[in-house]
Design a protein around this motif. Structure first.
Motif, PDB file in Angstrom:
ATOM      1  N   LEU A 200     -47.008  41.822  -6.218  1.00  0.00           N
ATOM      2  CA  LEU A 200     -45.881  42.521  -6.825  1.00  0.00           C
ATOM      3  C   LEU A 200     -45.576  43.807  -6.053  1.00  0.00           C
ATOM      4  O   LEU A 200     -44.403  44.169  -5.864  1.00  0.00           O
ATOM      5  CB  LEU A 200     -46.192  42.832  -8.286  1.00  0.00           C
ATOM      6  CG  LEU A 200     -45.024  43.271  -9.176  1.00  0.00           C
ATOM      7  CD1 LEU A 200     -43.933  42.212  -9.199  1.00  0.00           C
ATOM      8  CD2 LEU A 200     -45.530  43.557 -10.589  1.00  0.00           C
ATOM      9  N   SER A 201     -46.620  44.488  -5.606  1.00  0.00           N
ATOM     10  CA  SER A 201     -46.429  45.702  -4.815  1.00  0.00           C
ATOM     11  C   SER A 201     -45.679  45.411  -3.518  1.00  0.00           C
ATOM     12  O   SER A 201     -44.861  46.219  -3.066  1.00  0.00           O
ATOM     13  CB  SER A 201     -47.783  46.348  -4.494  1.00  0.00           C
ATOM     14  OG  SER A 201     -48.429  46.801  -5.655  1.00  0.00           O
ATOM     15  N   VAL A 202     -45.968  44.261  -2.926  1.00  0.00           N
ATOM     16  CA  VAL A 202     -45.271  43.873  -1.694  1.00  0.00           C
ATOM     17  C   VAL A 202     -43.769  43.786  -1.956  1.00  0.00           C
ATOM     18  O   VAL A 202     -42.952  44.274  -1.157  1.00  0.00           O
ATOM     19  CB  VAL A 202     -45.802  42.525  -1.168  1.00  0.00           C
ATOM     20  CG1 VAL A 202     -44.889  41.975  -0.076  1.00  0.00           C
ATOM     21  CG2 VAL A 202     -47.223  42.696  -0.625  1.00  0.00           C
ATOM     22  N   ARG A 203     -43.378  43.195  -3.077  1.00  0.00           N
ATOM     23  CA  ARG A 203     -41.959  43.067  -3.400  1.00  0.00           C
ATOM     24  C   ARG A 203     -41.307  44.438  -3.617  1.00  0.00           C
ATOM     25  O   ARG A 203     -40.152  44.653  -3.242  1.00  0.00           O
ATOM     26  CB  ARG A 203     -41.780  42.165  -4.622  1.00  0.00           C
ATOM     27  CG  ARG A 203     -42.172  40.716  -4.346  1.00  0.00           C
ATOM     28  CD  ARG A 203     -41.991  39.809  -5.550  1.00  0.00           C
ATOM     29  NE  ARG A 203     -42.476  38.458  -5.251  1.00  0.00           N
ATOM     30  CZ  ARG A 203     -41.713  37.486  -4.747  1.00  0.00           C
ATOM     31  NH1 ARG A 203     -40.437  37.712  -4.497  1.00  0.00           N
ATOM     32  NH2 ARG A 203     -42.231  36.300  -4.497  1.00  0.00           N
ATOM     33  N   VAL A 204     -42.066  45.360  -4.206  1.00  0.00           N
ATOM     34  CA  VAL A 204     -41.562  46.728  -4.393  1.00  0.00           C
ATOM     35  C   VAL A 204     -41.302  47.384  -3.044  1.00  0.00           C
ATOM     36  O   VAL A 204     -40.244  47.992  -2.811  1.00  0.00           O
ATOM     37  CB  VAL A 204     -42.563  47.568  -5.209  1.00  0.00           C
ATOM     38  CG1 VAL A 204     -42.162  49.043  -5.207  1.00  0.00           C
ATOM     39  CG2 VAL A 204     -42.661  47.054  -6.635  1.00  0.00           C
TER      40      VAL A 204
END
Length: 291
Positions: A200-204
């Protein structure tokens, strides 16, 4: 990059030389081991949030301990500071227009210039060693300008447009905060496994890269700031700071489940998408089947 003579932002705090440093990381009144600190430094080394925020999560504490704020003073007027203030003003103009077109009001962040370390309003101590970061708690971007020299020395990437990309990426996190994306993601992370939270952090982070591209598109349309070689230098920087490139450089192997910012190819692709389209709608990394 062409920028000289353009309007500069007043939303800059300059605390360089004011002795705003602290005695390390104070998280929730407890102690943090060196291993945890190393993880935090790696996790926020480039274009992320404050290491204090990461340390707070890793140590099991709540919000980072509040620290006394240091006095502000007018920013210096050297060329580097003028450049930073001009880029910040570019971001203010771009996002104000985009928000207005969608019936909303843009509130710009404050950019704090500091040396070494500085207290934040809710994200622990800011440390120059981990690069620029955005603190959603106080809506400020934190920048030690020596980071730009480090980029050149460590990764052989530099140039003013690359530096502008760095600033625009952090402002992209501010946009996410204003849109409510950051709060929703933080809430989701607490219910996910470590691997899922990392994904999810990657998408952010990729969305913030795309937002930086959107900024570049609109600013160049209005001001023709991009010169030959600028885009290539920014893409080179995006490639150098991909999780796979950083991990390979640091330890000779790549662990995809630990990625928090995206691969080199992904970071280049999402910045390019924003730059080519100028569309916020094209930056929806959360619905993208393939990053």
């Amino acid at each position: 990059m062409r920028w000289q003579g353009d309007e500069q932002s007043n939303n800059v705090e300059d605390v360089r030389g004011s002795g705003g440093g602290g005695g390390g990381f104070g998280i929730g009144g407890g102690t943090v081991g060196i291993g945890t600190i190393v993880i935090a430094l790696l996790g926020s080394w480039f274009f992320g949030v404050s290491p204090g925020t990461i340390l707070g999560l890793l140590s099991g504490g709540g919000s980072p301990a509040q620290v006394q704020q240091v006095p502000n003073r007018p920013p210096a007027n050297d060329q580097e500071t003028q450049f930073i203030r001009t880029v910040l003003r570019y971001t203010e103009t771009t996002w104000t227009q985009i928000f207005q077109q969608n019936g909303a009001t843009y509130t710009p962040p404050i950019l704090r210039l500091y040396e070494g370390s500085t207290p934040t309003g809710g994200c622990g101590m800011g440390e120059a060693a981990v690069g620029p970061f955005y603190c959603p708690a106080d809506r400020k971007v934190y920048l030690d300008v020596s980071f730009f020299n480090l980029m050149q020395q460590r990764f052989q990437v530099g140039g003013e447009f690359t530096q502008a990309y760095v600033i625009a990426h952090e402002v992209g996190h501010h946009v996410q905060n204003l849109l409510g994306i950051s709060g929703k993601v933080d809430s989701m992370r607490r219910r996910l496994s470590e691997t899922e939270a990392n994904a999810l952090s990657v998408r952010v982070e990729l969305q913030a890269d795309c937002f930086a591209g959107v900024w570049a598109y609109h600013t160049n349309e209005a001001k023709q700031i991009i010169e030959q070689g600028d885009v290539e230098s920014a893409l080179k920087a995006a490639s150098a700071i991909g999780d796979d490139a950083l991990q390979r450089r640091a330890r000779g192997e790549v662990v995809p489940d630990s990625f928090t910012h995206g691969t080199s190819e992904q970071r280049m692709r999402w910045f390019s998408k924003g730059l080519q389209t100028g569309s916020v709608q094209q930056c929806n990394t959360f619905d993208a089947r393939q990053l």
